[in-house]
Design a protein around this motif. Sequence first.
Motif, PDB file in Angstrom:
ATOM      1  N   MET A   1       5.638   7.328  13.237  1.00  0.00           N
ATOM      2  CA  MET A   1       5.359   6.577  12.030  1.00  0.00           C
ATOM      3  C   MET A   1       5.472   7.509  10.833  1.00  0.00           C
ATOM      4  O   MET A   1       4.870   8.562  10.803  1.00  0.00           O
ATOM      5  N   ARG A   3       4.536   8.612   7.209  1.00  0.00           N
ATOM      6  CA  ARG A   3       3.354   8.405   6.378  1.00  0.00           C
ATOM      7  C   ARG A   3       3.379   9.358   5.203  1.00  0.00           C
ATOM      8  O   ARG A   3       3.965  10.429   5.256  1.00  0.00           O
ATOM      9  N   ARG A  59       1.829   3.936   4.764  1.00  0.00           N
ATOM     10  CA  ARG A  59       3.042   3.810   5.574  1.00  0.00           C
ATOM     11  C   ARG A  59       4.253   3.970   4.664  1.00  0.00           C
ATOM     12  O   ARG A  59       4.135   3.985   3.438  1.00  0.00           O
ATOM     13  N   ARG A  65      -3.196   2.723   4.626  1.00  0.00           N
ATOM     14  CA  ARG A  65      -3.764   2.570   5.957  1.00  0.00           C
ATOM     15  C   ARG A  65      -5.053   3.349   6.136  1.00  0.00           C
ATOM     16  O   ARG A  65      -5.732   3.196   7.134  1.00  0.00           O
ATOM     17  N   SER A  88      -7.707   2.143   8.733  1.00  0.00           N
ATOM     18  CA  SER A  88      -7.500   0.768   9.163  1.00  0.00           C
ATOM     19  C   SER A  88      -7.794   0.620  10.658  1.00  0.00           C
ATOM     20  O   SER A  88      -7.359   1.434  11.475  1.00  0.00           O
ATOM     21  N   GLU A  91      -4.985   0.909  13.050  1.00  0.00           N
ATOM     22  CA  GLU A  91      -4.241   2.162  13.169  1.00  0.00           C
ATOM     23  C   GLU A  91      -5.105   3.352  13.544  1.00  0.00           C
ATOM     24  O   GLU A  91      -4.685   4.498  13.398  1.00  0.00           O
ATOM     25  N   ARG A  94      -4.203   7.189  15.645  1.00  0.00           N
ATOM     26  CA  ARG A  94      -2.796   7.551  15.415  1.00  0.00           C
ATOM     27  C   ARG A  94      -2.626   8.800  14.562  1.00  0.00           C
ATOM     28  O   ARG A  94      -1.547   9.080  14.072  1.00  0.00           O
TER      29      ARG A  94
END
Length: 157
Positions: A1, A3, A59, A65, A88, A91, A94
């Motif tokens: 992901m 970020r 993101r 997030r 969040s 999420e 992660r």
Amino acid sequence: MTRDIRPAGPADRDAMAGILNRIIRAGGLTARTRPVSAEEIGDWMRTAGDRSAWHVVARADGAIRGVQWIAPHPELPPEACDIATFVSLAERGRGLGTALLQVTLEAARERDYGWINACVRRDNAGARAFYGSRGFVHWRDWPDAPVAPRILMRRDL
């Protein structure tokens, strides 16, 4: 992901309040029991001024997030700051909190703090594990805290 971590600003208040309010509604993860408004978050951001540091993780599409901040606390000595981390619910796990913490540690050093305090609900095993695995150690109990017993964890800088 992919970020992006950046300083939080006034335009982020609604998103930060949304994340925090979903965590409050879930229950058991924070001592906060009532929703917070974007205006309230803005007040918190302004209160400590340059002694605080607020960061968000977003993101690639810009959706926020997570948020983490440090600020002085009236019950801590001037060389210490308090930390708050909210990611969040969708999420968690992660690495967002860890990524935020790296930036926050640097911000704490830049503000000449000697250590960071995390006040964690005793029954929040996830928060205790998060902070514990990142160098925070239990230094004090707060058994009669409002809402739920808590522990205080600290990380020296």
